[in-house]
Design a protein around this motif. Sequence first.
Motif, PDB file in Angstrom:
ATOM      1  N   LEU A 129       0.815  -1.213   0.000  1.00  0.00           N
ATOM      2  CA  LEU A 129       0.000   0.000   0.000  1.00  0.00           C
ATOM      3  C   LEU A 129       0.851   1.267   0.000  1.00  0.00           C
ATOM      4  O   LEU A 129       0.440   2.301  -0.533  1.00  0.00           O
ATOM      5  N   ALA A 130       2.031   1.198   0.575  1.00  0.00           N
ATOM      6  CA  ALA A 130       2.881   2.389   0.676  1.00  0.00           C
ATOM      7  C   ALA A 130       3.320   2.907  -0.685  1.00  0.00           C
ATOM      8  O   ALA A 130       3.616   4.101  -0.840  1.00  0.00           O
ATOM      9  N   THR A 131       3.360   2.032  -1.679  1.00  0.00           N
ATOM     10  CA  THR A 131       3.772   2.454  -3.023  1.00  0.00           C
ATOM     11  C   THR A 131       2.652   2.255  -4.043  1.00  0.00           C
ATOM     12  O   THR A 131       2.893   2.351  -5.251  1.00  0.00           O
ATOM     13  N   ALA A 132       1.452   1.987  -3.560  1.00  0.00           N
ATOM     14  CA  ALA A 132       0.318   1.752  -4.452  1.00  0.00           C
ATOM     15  C   ALA A 132      -0.354   3.067  -4.832  1.00  0.00           C
ATOM     16  O   ALA A 132      -0.100   4.126  -4.253  1.00  0.00           O
ATOM     17  N   THR A 133      -1.230   2.993  -5.821  1.00  0.00           N
ATOM     18  CA  THR A 133      -2.062   4.122  -6.228  1.00  0.00           C
ATOM     19  C   THR A 133      -3.523   3.716  -6.101  1.00  0.00           C
ATOM     20  O   THR A 133      -3.904   2.610  -6.496  1.00  0.00           O
ATOM     21  N   VAL A 134      -4.332   4.606  -5.530  1.00  0.00           N
ATOM     22  CA  VAL A 134      -5.780   4.412  -5.474  1.00  0.00           C
ATOM     23  C   VAL A 134      -6.406   5.196  -6.617  1.00  0.00           C
ATOM     24  O   VAL A 134      -6.195   6.408  -6.730  1.00  0.00           O
ATOM     25  N   ARG A 194      -9.461  10.065   4.600  1.00  0.00           N
ATOM     26  CA  ARG A 194      -8.716   9.705   5.799  1.00  0.00           C
ATOM     27  C   ARG A 194      -8.350   8.224   5.793  1.00  0.00           C
ATOM     28  O   ARG A 194      -7.260   7.835   6.234  1.00  0.00           O
ATOM     29  N   LEU A 195      -9.238   7.355   5.295  1.00  0.00           N
ATOM     30  CA  LEU A 195      -8.923   5.931   5.200  1.00  0.00           C
ATOM     31  C   LEU A 195      -7.700   5.707   4.316  1.00  0.00           C
ATOM     32  O   LEU A 195      -6.842   4.871   4.624  1.00  0.00           O
ATOM     33  N   ILE A 196      -7.626   6.457   3.236  1.00  0.00           N
ATOM     34  CA  ILE A 196      -6.494   6.330   2.319  1.00  0.00           C
ATOM     35  C   ILE A 196      -5.210   6.774   3.001  1.00  0.00           C
ATOM     36  O   ILE A 196      -4.168   6.100   2.920  1.00  0.00           O
ATOM     37  N   VAL A 197      -5.260   7.899   3.681  1.00  0.00           N
ATOM     38  CA  VAL A 197      -4.080   8.402   4.398  1.00  0.00           C
ATOM     39  C   VAL A 197      -3.637   7.403   5.456  1.00  0.00           C
ATOM     40  O   VAL A 197      -2.443   7.065   5.568  1.00  0.00           O
ATOM     41  N   ASP A 198      -4.579   6.906   6.246  1.00  0.00           N
ATOM     42  CA  ASP A 198      -4.242   5.981   7.326  1.00  0.00           C
ATOM     43  C   ASP A 198      -3.718   4.644   6.810  1.00  0.00           C
ATOM     44  O   ASP A 198      -2.962   3.960   7.511  1.00  0.00           O
ATOM     45  N   ALA A 199      -4.097   4.285   5.576  1.00  0.00           N
ATOM     46  CA  ALA A 199      -3.598   3.034   4.992  1.00  0.00           C
ATOM     47  C   ALA A 199      -2.168   3.167   4.502  1.00  0.00           C
ATOM     48  O   ALA A 199      -1.528   2.167   4.165  1.00  0.00           O
ATOM     49  N   GLY A 200      -1.662   4.401   4.444  1.00  0.00           N
ATOM     50  CA  GLY A 200      -0.287   4.620   4.007  1.00  0.00           C
ATOM     51  C   GLY A 200      -0.132   4.851   2.521  1.00  0.00           C
ATOM     52  O   GLY A 200       0.995   4.955   2.026  1.00  0.00           O
ATOM     53  N   VAL A 201      -1.239   4.951   1.799  1.00  0.00           N
ATOM     54  CA  VAL A 201      -1.177   5.201   0.359  1.00  0.00           C
ATOM     55  C   VAL A 201      -0.688   6.621   0.127  1.00  0.00           C
ATOM     56  O   VAL A 201      -1.123   7.554   0.801  1.00  0.00           O
ATOM     57  N   ARG A 202       0.185   6.792  -0.858  1.00  0.00           N
ATOM     58  CA  ARG A 202       0.774   8.110  -1.096  1.00  0.00           C
ATOM     59  C   ARG A 202       0.391   8.713  -2.437  1.00  0.00           C
ATOM     60  O   ARG A 202       0.853   9.795  -2.784  1.00  0.00           O
ATOM     61  N   ARG A 203      -0.473   8.032  -3.200  1.00  0.00           N
ATOM     62  CA  ARG A 203      -0.862   8.582  -4.501  1.00  0.00           C
ATOM     63  C   ARG A 203      -2.300   8.196  -4.819  1.00  0.00           C
ATOM     64  O   ARG A 203      -2.708   7.039  -4.630  1.00  0.00           O
ATOM     65  N   VAL A 204      -3.065   9.166  -5.326  1.00  0.00           N
ATOM     66  CA  VAL A 204      -4.461   8.975  -5.707  1.00  0.00           C
ATOM     67  C   VAL A 204      -4.686   9.608  -7.067  1.00  0.00           C
ATOM     68  O   VAL A 204      -4.148  10.680  -7.362  1.00  0.00           O
ATOM     69  N   VAL A 205      -5.466   8.949  -7.910  1.00  0.00           N
ATOM     70  CA  VAL A 205      -5.845   9.495  -9.206  1.00  0.00           C
ATOM     71  C   VAL A 205      -7.368   9.494  -9.300  1.00  0.00           C
ATOM     72  O   VAL A 205      -8.011   8.480  -8.996  1.00  0.00           O
ATOM     73  N   ALA A 219      -2.894  17.721   2.169  1.00  0.00           N
ATOM     74  CA  ALA A 219      -2.359  18.163   3.455  1.00  0.00           C
ATOM     75  C   ALA A 219      -1.602  17.053   4.161  1.00  0.00           C
ATOM     76  O   ALA A 219      -0.707  17.315   4.972  1.00  0.00           O
ATOM     77  N   ALA A 220      -1.951  15.810   3.846  1.00  0.00           N
ATOM     78  CA  ALA A 220      -1.281  14.659   4.455  1.00  0.00           C
ATOM     79  C   ALA A 220      -0.107  14.171   3.624  1.00  0.00           C
ATOM     80  O   ALA A 220       0.494  13.141   3.940  1.00  0.00           O
ATOM     81  N   GLY A 221       0.224  14.883   2.544  1.00  0.00           N
ATOM     82  CA  GLY A 221       1.363  14.503   1.721  1.00  0.00           C
ATOM     83  C   GLY A 221       1.063  13.509   0.624  1.00  0.00           C
ATOM     84  O   GLY A 221       1.986  12.976  -0.002  1.00  0.00           O
ATOM     85  N   VAL A 222      -0.231  13.257   0.370  1.00  0.00           N
ATOM     86  CA  VAL A 222      -0.606  12.336  -0.702  1.00  0.00           C
ATOM     87  C   VAL A 222      -0.616  13.094  -2.026  1.00  0.00           C
ATOM     88  O   VAL A 222      -1.213  14.172  -2.127  1.00  0.00           O
ATOM     89  N   VAL A 223       0.048  12.557  -3.035  1.00  0.00           N
ATOM     90  CA  VAL A 223       0.063  13.155  -4.363  1.00  0.00           C
ATOM     91  C   VAL A 223      -1.238  12.805  -5.073  1.00  0.00           C
ATOM     92  O   VAL A 223      -1.632  11.636  -5.120  1.00  0.00           O
ATOM     93  N   VAL A 224      -1.918  13.807  -5.609  1.00  0.00           N
ATOM     94  CA  VAL A 224      -3.191  13.592  -6.296  1.00  0.00           C
ATOM     95  C   VAL A 224      -3.072  14.032  -7.748  1.00  0.00           C
ATOM     96  O   VAL A 224      -2.601  15.140  -8.033  1.00  0.00           O
ATOM     97  N   ALA A 225      -3.457  13.159  -8.666  1.00  0.00           N
ATOM     98  CA  ALA A 225      -3.514  13.487 -10.094  1.00  0.00           C
ATOM     99  C   ALA A 225      -4.966  13.460 -10.533  1.00  0.00           C
ATOM    100  O   ALA A 225      -5.733  12.588 -10.127  1.00  0.00           O
TER     101      ALA A 225
END
Length: 388
Positions: free
Chosen positions: A299-304, A323-334, A355-361
């Motif tokens: 999950l740490a290197t996955a994309t949602v 928040r679920l995504i942040v707490d799961a450790g995911v760092r990228r969302v598209v 704000a939690a450091g997740v990259v969003v595309a």
Amino acid sequence: MSRPHVLLSAAVSLDGCLDDTGPERLLLSGAEDFDRVDAVRAASDAILVGAGTLRADRPRLLVNSAERRAKRVEDGRPAYPLKVAVSASGDLDPGDPFWTTGGARLLYTTDDGAALARARVGGAADVVALGATVDWAALLDDLGARGVRRLLVEGGARVHTQLLQLGLADELRLAVAPLVVGEPDAPRLFGPGAYPGGPRSRMRVLDAERVGDVIVTRYAPTVPGTTEAATAADRHWLRLACDLAADCPPSETAFSVGAVIVAADGTELARGHSREGGDPVVHAEEAALAKLPADDARLATATVYSSLEPCAHRASRPRPCARLIVDAGVRRVVTAWREPDTFVPGADGIGVLGAAGVVVAEVPELAEAAVRPNRHLVPTLPSSTHKE
């Protein structure tokens, strides 16, 4: 039906050559890399080559490892992936090992080439005419309709070039051998022409590894019409998320959303959609994340991928999806579509993620597909799906 994930695979010299000009094929890789490619083949649903590669290399395109073939059968798949050839003329050698060795075979050609193709290899393969020219988008649509989800493209240079220039390649895996060919007429991997994003566009490096004496790097190509951080692979997986939204039970009080979680190596980890499994309040991202262990290191290197911006507020659960995504450790969302004010005015899931450091595309070209199953809630797609 979604198109398959298109993986371009090649080996080149340090100066970008696929081969030299001598009569014998230049072997750029060693045993370790050949085994790596065998594993990639085993993970694929189909392997594609162009007619030039068939004539020059006479590849069999088989999975050589008996253990990998057995695992495919154990998983309910054929021992060998579907073998796919592309020839505009249909002028092919029926005695080529491609047609006489294991695995089902499929040939794409043009209307003009179809008669000759059927006369030459019709007994060894299904022949599909794509029109006046080879329509790559139609080809991928047809493979998707046949259940092909992962397509490995092994050449040649013209095929790789066309798929990349058309923005249809999701991933490039390039093995670079430690040698220089140095011949000006030696074949190169990519030909001249216009590429997505223009001459200054940079691919995103996914990872790199040493395999024997070659370096294998994985790249995600950029595609036209997407944000700078979005790629062809993003478009593929996000389109699938939009397709999943259509599976949601209809609701007058909640959006229909699909989500897919994809590992860094391009494999799907989980998927979900709103109101899945009869739960009237479960959200797509929540449903997908629930199918994985909370401590899954991938999950740490996955994309949602979510068809709609992950929610920042909800009354039905203690934690919103952002928040679920942040707490799961995911760092990228598209995502394709920012949440409108229909149910939650001022929702800003992207802001929570950022704000939690997740990259969003964001991929606004797919907003229409995300809105489609929600047309009863949002009659028209706003001229801008982005909030100021």
